[in-house]
Design a protein around this motif. Structure first.
Motif, PDB file in Angstrom:
ATOM      1  N   ALA A  41      -1.749  -7.469  -4.299  1.00 19.35           N
ATOM      2  CA  ALA A  41      -0.994  -8.280  -4.755  1.00 19.35           C
ATOM      3  C   ALA A  41      -1.112  -8.229  -6.401  1.00 19.35           C
ATOM      4  O   ALA A  41      -0.028  -8.108  -7.227  1.00 19.35           O
ATOM      5  N   TYR A  42      -2.529  -8.359  -6.961  1.00 18.99           N
ATOM      6  CA  TYR A  42      -2.525  -8.201  -8.214  1.00 18.99           C
ATOM      7  C   TYR A  42      -2.255  -6.702  -8.863  1.00 18.99           C
ATOM      8  O   TYR A  42      -1.691  -6.586  -9.982  1.00 18.99           O
ATOM      9  N   TYR A  43      -2.840  -5.757  -8.129  1.00 14.01           N
ATOM     10  CA  TYR A  43      -2.474  -4.331  -8.989  1.00 14.01           C
ATOM     11  C   TYR A  43      -1.560  -3.398  -8.336  1.00 14.01           C
ATOM     12  O   TYR A  43      -1.125  -2.600  -9.007  1.00 14.01           O
ATOM     13  N   PHE A  44      -0.761  -3.906  -7.232  1.00 16.59           N
ATOM     14  CA  PHE A  44       0.139  -2.791  -6.488  1.00 16.59           C
ATOM     15  C   PHE A  44       1.588  -3.339  -6.438  1.00 16.59           C
ATOM     16  O   PHE A  44       2.421  -2.787  -5.556  1.00 16.59           O
ATOM     17  N   THR A  45       1.856  -4.636  -6.665  1.00 18.68           N
ATOM     18  CA  THR A  45       3.014  -5.475  -6.803  1.00 18.68           C
ATOM     19  C   THR A  45       3.689  -5.878  -7.988  1.00 18.68           C
ATOM     20  O   THR A  45       2.748  -6.051  -8.959  1.00 18.68           O
ATOM     21  N   PRO A  47       5.162  -8.280 -10.573  1.00 16.50           N
ATOM     22  CA  PRO A  47       4.700  -7.714 -11.887  1.00 16.50           C
ATOM     23  C   PRO A  47       3.213  -7.438 -11.734  1.00 16.50           C
ATOM     24  O   PRO A  47       2.405  -8.298 -10.976  1.00 16.50           O
ATOM     25  N   LEU A  48       3.041  -6.412 -12.486  1.00 12.40           N
ATOM     26  CA  LEU A  48       1.672  -5.760 -12.230  1.00 12.40           C
ATOM     27  C   LEU A  48       0.884  -6.767 -13.101  1.00 12.40           C
ATOM     28  O   LEU A  48       1.293  -7.410 -13.948  1.00 12.40           O
ATOM     29  N   ASP A  49      -0.560  -6.964 -12.762  1.00  6.41           N
ATOM     30  CA  ASP A  49      -1.403  -7.695 -13.328  1.00  6.41           C
ATOM     31  C   ASP A  49      -1.045  -9.123 -13.301  1.00  6.41           C
ATOM     32  O   ASP A  49      -1.327  -9.746 -14.025  1.00  6.41           O
ATOM     33  N   SER A  50      -0.540  -9.636 -12.170  1.00  4.12           N
ATOM     34  CA  SER A  50      -0.301 -10.931 -11.696  1.00  4.12           C
ATOM     35  C   SER A  50      -0.228 -11.143 -10.259  1.00  4.12           C
ATOM     36  O   SER A  50       0.061 -10.268  -9.426  1.00  4.12           O
ATOM     37  N   LEU A  51      -0.589 -12.373  -9.895  1.00  4.54           N
ATOM     38  CA  LEU A  51      -0.632 -12.771  -8.393  1.00  4.54           C
ATOM     39  C   LEU A  51       0.862 -13.147  -8.022  1.00  4.54           C
ATOM     40  O   LEU A  51       0.705 -13.185  -6.739  1.00  4.54           O
ATOM     41  N   ALA A  52       1.517 -13.393  -8.776  1.00  5.91           N
ATOM     42  CA  ALA A  52       2.976 -13.666  -8.380  1.00  5.91           C
ATOM     43  C   ALA A  52       3.714 -12.247  -7.739  1.00  5.91           C
ATOM     44  O   ALA A  52       3.200 -11.251  -8.273  1.00  5.91           O
ATOM     45  N   VAL A  53       4.455 -12.298  -6.820  1.00  4.15           N
ATOM     46  CA  VAL A  53       4.930 -11.062  -6.140  1.00  4.15           C
ATOM     47  C   VAL A  53       6.488 -11.184  -6.487  1.00  4.15           C
ATOM     48  O   VAL A  53       6.870 -12.160  -6.111  1.00  4.15           O
ATOM     49  N   ASP A  54       6.902 -10.289  -6.664  1.00  2.69           N
ATOM     50  CA  ASP A  54       8.587 -10.249  -7.010  1.00  2.69           C
ATOM     51  C   ASP A  54       9.149 -10.296  -5.686  1.00  2.69           C
ATOM     52  O   ASP A  54       8.608  -9.783  -4.422  1.00  2.69           O
ATOM     53  N   ARG A  55      10.260 -10.933  -5.466  1.00  2.00           N
ATOM     54  CA  ARG A  55      11.057 -10.986  -4.346  1.00  2.00           C
ATOM     55  C   ARG A  55      11.367  -9.460  -3.586  1.00  2.00           C
ATOM     56  O   ARG A  55      11.225  -9.296  -2.473  1.00  2.00           O
ATOM     57  N   VAL A  56      11.409  -8.394  -4.666  1.00  2.00           N
ATOM     58  CA  VAL A  56      11.723  -7.073  -4.171  1.00  2.00           C
ATOM     59  C   VAL A  56      10.560  -6.553  -3.306  1.00  2.00           C
ATOM     60  O   VAL A  56      10.467  -5.585  -2.392  1.00  2.00           O
ATOM     61  N   LEU A  58       8.256  -8.331  -1.834  1.00  2.34           N
ATOM     62  CA  LEU A  58       7.737  -9.297  -1.038  1.00  2.34           C
ATOM     63  C   LEU A  58       7.549  -8.656   0.422  1.00  2.34           C
ATOM     64  O   LEU A  58       6.671  -8.927   1.225  1.00  2.34           O
ATOM     65  N   PRO A  59       8.602  -7.948   1.145  1.00  2.60           N
ATOM     66  CA  PRO A  59       8.441  -7.226   2.438  1.00  2.60           C
ATOM     67  C   PRO A  59       7.104  -6.438   2.439  1.00  2.60           C
ATOM     68  O   PRO A  59       6.364  -6.510   3.387  1.00  2.60           O
ATOM     69  N   ARG A  60       6.946  -5.661   1.474  1.00  3.17           N
ATOM     70  CA  ARG A  60       5.749  -4.603   1.326  1.00  3.17           C
ATOM     71  C   ARG A  60       4.448  -5.543   1.501  1.00  3.17           C
ATOM     72  O   ARG A  60       3.489  -5.030   2.234  1.00  3.17           O
ATOM     73  N   PHE A  61       4.225  -6.573   0.757  1.00  4.84           N
ATOM     74  CA  PHE A  61       3.184  -7.234   0.706  1.00  4.84           C
ATOM     75  C   PHE A  61       3.009  -8.050   1.892  1.00  4.84           C
ATOM     76  O   PHE A  61       1.704  -8.162   2.389  1.00  4.84           O
ATOM     77  N   ILE A  62       3.966  -8.654   2.415  1.00  5.64           N
ATOM     78  CA  ILE A  62       3.605  -9.372   3.815  1.00  5.64           C
ATOM     79  C   ILE A  62       3.451  -8.311   4.857  1.00  5.64           C
ATOM     80  O   ILE A  62       2.517  -8.549   5.850  1.00  5.64           O
ATOM     81  N   THR A  63       3.515  -7.145   4.917  1.00  8.36           N
ATOM     82  CA  THR A  63       3.609  -5.994   5.751  1.00  8.36           C
ATOM     83  C   THR A  63       2.069  -5.836   5.680  1.00  8.36           C
ATOM     84  O   THR A  63       1.328  -5.807   6.580  1.00  8.36           O
TER      85      THR A  63
END
Length: 69
Positions: A41-45, A47-56, A58-63
């Motif tokens: 979440a921090y390095y590859f989604t 906004p970068l360098d943040s634990l927040a995950v953009d809605r776009v 989100l599917p990749r992060f959940i997978t």
């Protein structure tokens, strides 16, 4: 970050989680899963360098999180 780089890192992280689970057992594998998910979440989604995950992203992060679990 380029999608192929994130894909490779995600796959290597999943291999690391599986290896930790195989060698050390379930509790360390759960710790490895949590840390790998936070790092993804921090390095590859975005906004970068943040634990927040953009809605776009989100599917990749959940997978990633479900496959690791």
């Amino acid at each position: 970050m380029a999608a192929p780089v994130a894909l490779v890192v995600g796959q290597l992280s999943l291999v690391a989680i599986l290896t930790v689970g195989w060698i050390c057992g379930l509790p360390p594998a759960l710790v490895a899963w949590g840390l790998a998910t936070l790092a993804f979440a921090y390095y590859f989604t975005l906004p970068l360098d943040s634990l927040a995950v953009d809605r776009v992203e989100l599917p990749r992060f959940i997978t990633f999180a479900l496959l690791g679990c």
